[in-house]
Design an enzyme around this catalytic site. Structure first.
Site, mmCIF file in Angstrom:
data_model
loop_
_atom_site.group_PDB
_atom_site.id
_atom_site.type_symbol
_atom_site.label_atom_id
_atom_site.label_comp_id
_atom_site.label_asym_id
_atom_site.label_seq_id
_atom_site.Cartn_x
_atom_site.Cartn_y
_atom_site.Cartn_z
ATOM 1 N N ASP A 193 1.877 -59.067 -35.629
ATOM 2 C CA ASP A 193 2.300 -57.767 -36.164
ATOM 3 C C ASP A 193 1.612 -57.477 -37.500
ATOM 4 O OD1 ASP A 193 3.672 -55.403 -36.283
ATOM 5 O OD2 ASP A 193 5.596 -56.297 -36.839
ATOM 6 N N GLU B 27 6.942 -51.443 -24.646
ATOM 7 C CA GLU B 27 7.361 -50.319 -25.500
ATOM 8 C C GLU B 27 6.162 -49.690 -26.218
ATOM 9 O OE1 GLU B 27 9.080 -53.397 -25.555
ATOM 10 O OE2 GLU B 27 10.463 -52.460 -24.133
ATOM 11 N N ASN B 28 5.021 -50.390 -26.246
ATOM 12 C CA ASN B 28 3.876 -49.869 -27.001
ATOM 13 C C ASN B 28 3.246 -48.614 -26.385
ATOM 14 O OD1 ASN B 28 2.738 -53.154 -28.138
ATOM 15 N ND2 ASN B 28 3.983 -51.640 -29.198
ATOM 16 N N ARG C 263 12.360 -59.831 -36.310
ATOM 17 C CA ARG C 263 12.986 -59.535 -35.013
ATOM 18 C C ARG C 263 12.057 -60.034 -33.911
ATOM 19 N NH1 ARG C 263 11.933 -54.415 -37.383
ATOM 20 N NH2 ARG C 263 9.925 -53.661 -36.633
ATOM 21 N N SER D 154 11.636 -58.450 -30.783
ATOM 22 C CA SER D 154 10.987 -57.341 -30.066
ATOM 23 C C SER D 154 10.711 -57.622 -28.586
ATOM 24 C CB SER D 154 9.691 -56.942 -30.780
ATOM 25 O OG SER D 154 9.969 -56.496 -32.075
HETATM 26 C C1 FPP Z 1 1.281 -54.922 -33.744
HETATM 27 O O1 FPP Z 1 0.864 -54.437 -34.998
HETATM 28 C C2 FPP Z 1 0.103 -55.214 -32.960
HETATM 29 C C3 FPP Z 1 -0.147 -54.703 -31.727
HETATM 30 C C4 FPP Z 1 0.755 -53.794 -31.020
HETATM 31 C C5 FPP Z 1 -1.419 -55.030 -31.042
HETATM 32 C C6 FPP Z 1 -1.810 -56.455 -31.100
HETATM 33 C C7 FPP Z 1 -3.228 -56.545 -30.798
HETATM 34 C C8 FPP Z 1 -4.114 -57.330 -31.443
HETATM 35 C C9 FPP Z 1 -3.764 -58.305 -32.455
HETATM 36 C C10 FPP Z 1 -5.532 -57.257 -31.176
HETATM 37 C C11 FPP Z 1 -5.974 -57.490 -29.816
HETATM 38 C C12 FPP Z 1 -5.594 -58.772 -29.204
HETATM 39 C C13 FPP Z 1 -6.328 -59.344 -28.259
HETATM 40 C C14 FPP Z 1 -5.836 -60.491 -27.504
HETATM 41 C C15 FPP Z 1 -7.659 -58.843 -27.957
HETATM 42 P P1 FPP Z 1 1.258 -52.951 -35.399
HETATM 43 O O2 FPP Z 1 0.199 -52.044 -34.916
HETATM 44 O O3 FPP Z 1 2.616 -52.639 -34.880
HETATM 45 O O4 FPP Z 1 1.249 -53.036 -36.941
HETATM 46 P P2 FPP Z 1 2.196 -52.220 -37.945
HETATM 47 O O5 FPP Z 1 3.601 -52.741 -37.715
HETATM 48 O O6 FPP Z 1 1.669 -52.579 -39.281
HETATM 49 O O7 FPP Z 1 2.051 -50.769 -37.625
#
Ligand code: FPP
Length: 241
Positions: free
Chosen positions: A19, A66-67, A193, A195
């Site tokens: 995250d 949820e994304n 959390r 999630s």
């Molecule tokens: C959460 O951070 C991250 C994600 C929803 C995407 C995770 C993806 C990667 C780490 C890169 C790709 C992975 C691979 C295996 C190629 P957020 O966007 O929710 O961050 P924030 O809470 O600061 O907004």
């Protein structure tokens, strides 16, 4: 700083909620996808650190059920990042003897991505080093619901007796059926959390919530958390021996 555990006391399976990519990018005045690209680069460093700290299984949360609620631009950018990541990293993962698996519901993913995922799983099927599991369109509740549906089909078809539905049989229907339960779950970015990540499997996992944003998470910090785990006492609901 505690030293990494090498005598079997360390976690065999570590799961990570990666995250903080969005905030990392925003802090730099850049679009969120810039953070996801930086986050993807971190994955290699952590996978490569696993053998040194005795971690045999690494499971990472790349995209949750949820994304999909994120903007179309971010979702499309992430899907494109996953395709490019697989194409770019496949050879290196194979060369490093990493066995790659994917968990999550593939139904909503695009065909090209599913093909790449299948190919990488087949290509690395004989690898005997680190087991890297990437969760894409994964949600713990969704996984349990899908598992229950398949289990119910087996009961309806007479392949499984209702009396045999228990804590041993149900996990055989989960996406993670070939993996051990995680010993340690790490979440970056200061959020405390889970999630919807590995809900069934993490019932007795230890947790580490660290403030570092995922693109800044280093092998040194990973190693330090592995070391701290070795100092914990796991009782699984029992009492101290
Ligand atoms: C959460 O951070 C991250 C994600 C929803 C995407 C995770 C993806 C990667 C780490 C890169 C790709 C992975 C691979 C295996 C190629 P957020 O966007 O929710 O961050 P924030 O809470 O600061 O907004």
């Amino acid at each position: 700083m505690p030293k990494p555990i090498r005598d079997g006391k360390g976690p065999r399976h570590v799961a990570i909620i990666m995250d903080g990519n969005g905030r990392w990018a925003t802090q730099r005045g850049r679009p969120r996808l810039f953070g996801h690209h930086a986050g993807a680069k971190r994955v290699r460093e952590i996978v490569e650190a696993c053998p040194d700290v005795g971690v045999k299984y690494l499971t990472i949360f790349a995209f949750s059920t949820e994304n999909w609620k994120r903007t179309q631009t971010e979702v499309a950018g992430l899907m494109s990042l996953f395709r490019r990541y697989i194409q770019k990293e496949a050879r290196a993962l194979f060369a490093e003897n990493v066995r790659v698996r994917f968990i999550g519901d593939r139904v909503k993913l695009d065909k090209k991505l599913i093909t790449l995922m299948d190919e990488l799983e087949v290509m690395t099927a004989g690898c005997t080093g680190v087991n890297l599991t990437i969760a894409i369109n994964y949600g713990g509740r969704d996984e349990v619901a899908r598992a229950t549906q398949r289990l119910a089909q087996d009961v309806a078809a007479g392949r499984l007796c209702p009396d045999d539905v228990n804590e041993e049989t149900l996990p055989k229907y989960l996406d993670t059926c070939v993996l051990p339960d995680p010993d340690l779950v790490i979440r970056t970015s200061g959020e405390a959390r889970i999630s919807n990540f590995l809900l069934w499997q993490s019932a007795y996992a230890e947790y580490e919530f660290v403030d570092t944003l995922w693109p800044d998470f280093s092998a040194a910090e990973f190693s330090s958390l592995i070391g701290s785990y070795g100092l914990r006492e796991r009782r699984y609901g029992g009492v101290k021996a």
